[in-house]
Design an enzyme around this catalytic site. Structure first.
Site, PDB file in Angstrom:
ATOM      1  N   MET A   1       0.848  -1.206   0.000  1.00  0.00           N
ATOM      2  CA  MET A   1       0.000   0.000   0.000  1.00  0.00           C
ATOM      3  C   MET A   1       0.875   1.245   0.000  1.00  0.00           C
ATOM      4  O   MET A   1       1.672   1.461   0.921  1.00  0.00           O
ATOM      5  CB  MET A   1      -0.938   0.009   1.220  1.00  0.00           C
TER       6      MET A   1
ATOM      7  N   CYS B   1      -3.192  -1.506 -10.206  1.00  0.00           N
ATOM      8  CA  CYS B   1      -3.439  -0.156  -9.687  1.00  0.00           C
ATOM      9  C   CYS B   1      -4.467   0.591 -10.561  1.00  0.00           C
ATOM     10  O   CYS B   1      -4.272   0.749 -11.767  1.00  0.00           O
ATOM     11  CB  CYS B   1      -2.139   0.633  -9.607  1.00  0.00           C
TER      12      CYS B   1
ATOM     13  N   LYS C   1       0.142  -9.074  -9.286  1.00  0.00           N
ATOM     14  CA  LYS C   1      -1.074  -8.763  -8.521  1.00  0.00           C
ATOM     15  C   LYS C   1      -2.060  -8.140  -9.496  1.00  0.00           C
ATOM     16  O   LYS C   1      -1.758  -7.119 -10.121  1.00  0.00           O
ATOM     17  CB  LYS C   1      -0.735  -7.805  -7.378  1.00  0.00           C
TER      18      LYS C   1
HETATM   19  C1  LIG Z   1      -3.731   3.617   0.400  1.00  0.00           C
HETATM   20  C2  LIG Z   1      -3.623   2.420  -0.510  1.00  0.00           C
HETATM   21  C3  LIG Z   1      -2.480   2.251  -1.279  1.00  0.00           C
HETATM   22  C4  LIG Z   1      -2.359   1.136  -2.124  1.00  0.00           C
HETATM   23  N1  LIG Z   1      -1.203   0.962  -2.824  1.00  0.00           N
HETATM   24  C5  LIG Z   1      -1.027  -0.181  -3.551  1.00  0.00           C
HETATM   25  C6  LIG Z   1       0.227  -0.472  -4.170  1.00  0.00           C
HETATM   26  O1  LIG Z   1       1.206   0.270  -4.073  1.00  0.00           O
HETATM   27  N2  LIG Z   1       0.312  -1.624  -4.897  1.00  0.00           N
HETATM   28  C7  LIG Z   1      -0.744  -2.502  -5.017  1.00  0.00           C
HETATM   29  O2  LIG Z   1      -0.627  -3.526  -5.680  1.00  0.00           O
HETATM   30  N3  LIG Z   1      -1.919  -2.248  -4.429  1.00  0.00           N
HETATM   31  C8  LIG Z   1      -2.079  -1.133  -3.690  1.00  0.00           C
HETATM   32  N4  LIG Z   1      -3.256  -0.927  -3.025  1.00  0.00           N
HETATM   33  C9  LIG Z   1      -4.306  -1.967  -3.070  1.00  0.00           C
HETATM   34  C10 LIG Z   1      -4.146  -2.964  -1.919  1.00  0.00           C
HETATM   35  O3  LIG Z   1      -2.923  -3.655  -2.018  1.00  0.00           O
HETATM   36  C11 LIG Z   1      -5.299  -3.988  -1.904  1.00  0.00           C
HETATM   37  O4  LIG Z   1      -5.285  -4.684  -3.108  1.00  0.00           O
HETATM   38  C12 LIG Z   1      -6.677  -3.319  -1.740  1.00  0.00           C
HETATM   39  O5  LIG Z   1      -6.655  -2.339  -0.720  1.00  0.00           O
HETATM   40  C13 LIG Z   1      -7.749  -4.376  -1.417  1.00  0.00           C
HETATM   41  O6  LIG Z   1      -7.476  -5.052  -0.225  1.00  0.00           O
HETATM   42  P1  LIG Z   1      -8.197  -4.677   1.182  1.00  0.00           P
HETATM   43  O7  LIG Z   1      -9.675  -4.777   0.952  1.00  0.00           O
HETATM   44  O8  LIG Z   1      -7.683  -5.700   2.156  1.00  0.00           O
HETATM   45  O9  LIG Z   1      -7.783  -3.275   1.501  1.00  0.00           O
HETATM   46  C14 LIG Z   1      -3.414   0.191  -2.212  1.00  0.00           C
HETATM   47  C15 LIG Z   1      -4.552   0.375  -1.435  1.00  0.00           C
HETATM   48  C16 LIG Z   1      -4.675   1.468  -0.586  1.00  0.00           C
HETATM   49  C17 LIG Z   1      -5.915   1.619   0.239  1.00  0.00           C
END
Ligand SMILES: Cc1cc2nc3c(=O)[nH]c(=O)nc-3n(C[C@H](O)[C@H](O)[C@H](O)COP(=O)(O)O)c2cc1C
Length: 342
Positions: free
Chosen positions: A17, A101, A142
């Protein structure tokens, strides 16, 4: 579980994240039971063309153990050069490619989820990386869902065919961004098709959703994102529940040296203590790895107070503070204010 030839201590992954999962936060999650951590996405072009030292500042340390580096880019050669550099410098257990992303700025450069619309390019990227690094450092990707399950399965198959050693699937489309519900159906379908480990991601919020998604999809691993923000303890809770089928209870948790985290204790103030204690540990790690100035501590402090009694007032007080030291002082004062000491 194993990714390539790397054996992991278990199957709980911290999601990458941006602006959240810096080294200090990842170390805290590891302390609380995350089996695998991953850097936020790192721009492959910046790594190849700009000042590498600043891009990689505080990327990892030996104490982190098994960790992954996530790269974002869309040119196979640039991603390969960036990956070779990272491999040489940090020896990560895994290099992950961001194909999910949904942010406009990233998609506009043809990266992240924009790549899902170019299956041939996805194949080229994963193949280039796997051919050059795969023997030493496994490659993973991913992804998010595409408009139809058929298309999502096609991409998943392609990633495997190109030589990836694992695949993480977030059960939303790019158009959904973070709204609506994550759909575990296509994740299950992918797991049934692929031979490489599949990691389920999206809306794992606590013990029950973790167990349900694991059981429903049959996936090899679970990846937790937003629920871990300011709450690294979630890994301990989920790990305990998956092992025993029971939530951590006060007495039991204390006996095990683990901190309680039930709703009643939230009211009693134990929860508050733990959150403050985690924040203190987090600040300690940020200082140790010289990362305090590179993050917005105001936002991070607010995450750590989420769900506390009076959290709205605390948030307002944090908002009015000018610098990190004042935030740290306020958090310390608030923790001492609690009627249960730690
Ligand atoms: C603030 C934020 C930053 C994120 N940055 C990335 C990232 O750098 N790379 C990535 O693959 N996913 C990124 N994501 C997505 C998360 O890795 C994840 O796939 C998404 O939040 C869904 O999972 P969750 O429901 O457990 O949050 C980001 C999500 C958030 C909320």
């Amino acid at each position: 579980m194993k990714i390539g030839s790397t054996r992991l201590s278990g199957n709980l992954f911290l999601a990458p994240m941006a602006d959240v999962t810096n080294l200090a936060f990842r170390l805290l999650c590891k302390e609380h039971g995350a089996d695998f951590t991953c850097t936020e996405m790192i721009n492959a072009d910046a790594l190849v063309n700009e000042n590498r030292k600043s891009v990689l500042k505080g990327l990892s340390c030996p104490e982190e153990g098994a960790f992954g580096v996530q790269l974002v880019g869309n040119k196979p050669e640039t991603l390969r050069d960036a990956a070779l550099f990272v491999e040489e410098e940090y020896r990560p257990a895994l290099i992950d490619v961001n194909l999910g992303c949904p942010v406009r700025r990233i998609r506009a450069t043809g990266c992240g989820s924009a790549l899902l619309e170019q299956p041939e390019r996805v194949y080229e990227i994963i193949k280039e990386l796997s051919d050059c690094l795969g023997e030493r450092t496994p490659i993973s990707a991913k992804i998010r869902l595409l408009g139809s399950e058929k298309k999502t399965l096609e991409i998943a198959r392609l990633v495997e065919k190109a030589g990836a050693s694992a695949l993480t699937v977030h059960g939303r489309t790019a158009a959904q961004m973070y709204s609506g519900k994550s759909n575990p159906g296509p994740i299950k379908a992918i797991k049934e098709e692929l031979s490489i480990p599949v990691i389920a991601n999206g809306d794992i919020k606590e013990e029950k959703s973790a167990a349900e998604i694991l059981e429903f999809t049959g996936c090899d691993g679970l990846m937790i994102g937003r629920a871990a923000m300011g709450n690294p303890f979630i890994f301990r809770r989920i790990r305990h529940y998956l092992k025993t089928g029971e939530e951590l209870q006060t007495g039991e948790a204390r006996e095990k040296g683990e901190e309680p985290d039930t709703r009643e204790e939230l009211q009693a103030g134990d929860f508050r203590n733990r959150q403050f204690r985690d924040f203190e540990a987090y600040v300690g790690l940020l200082k140790k790895y010289d990362l305090l100035d590179s993050i917005n501590l105001r936002i991070h402090a607010q995450w750590f107070t989420k769900g506390m009694q009076g959290s709205r007032q605390i948030r307002e007080r944090i908002n009015n503070l000018k610098d990190s030291e004042s935030i740290i002082e306020l958090m310390k004062a608030l923790s001492e204010d609690s009627h249960i000491k730690f």
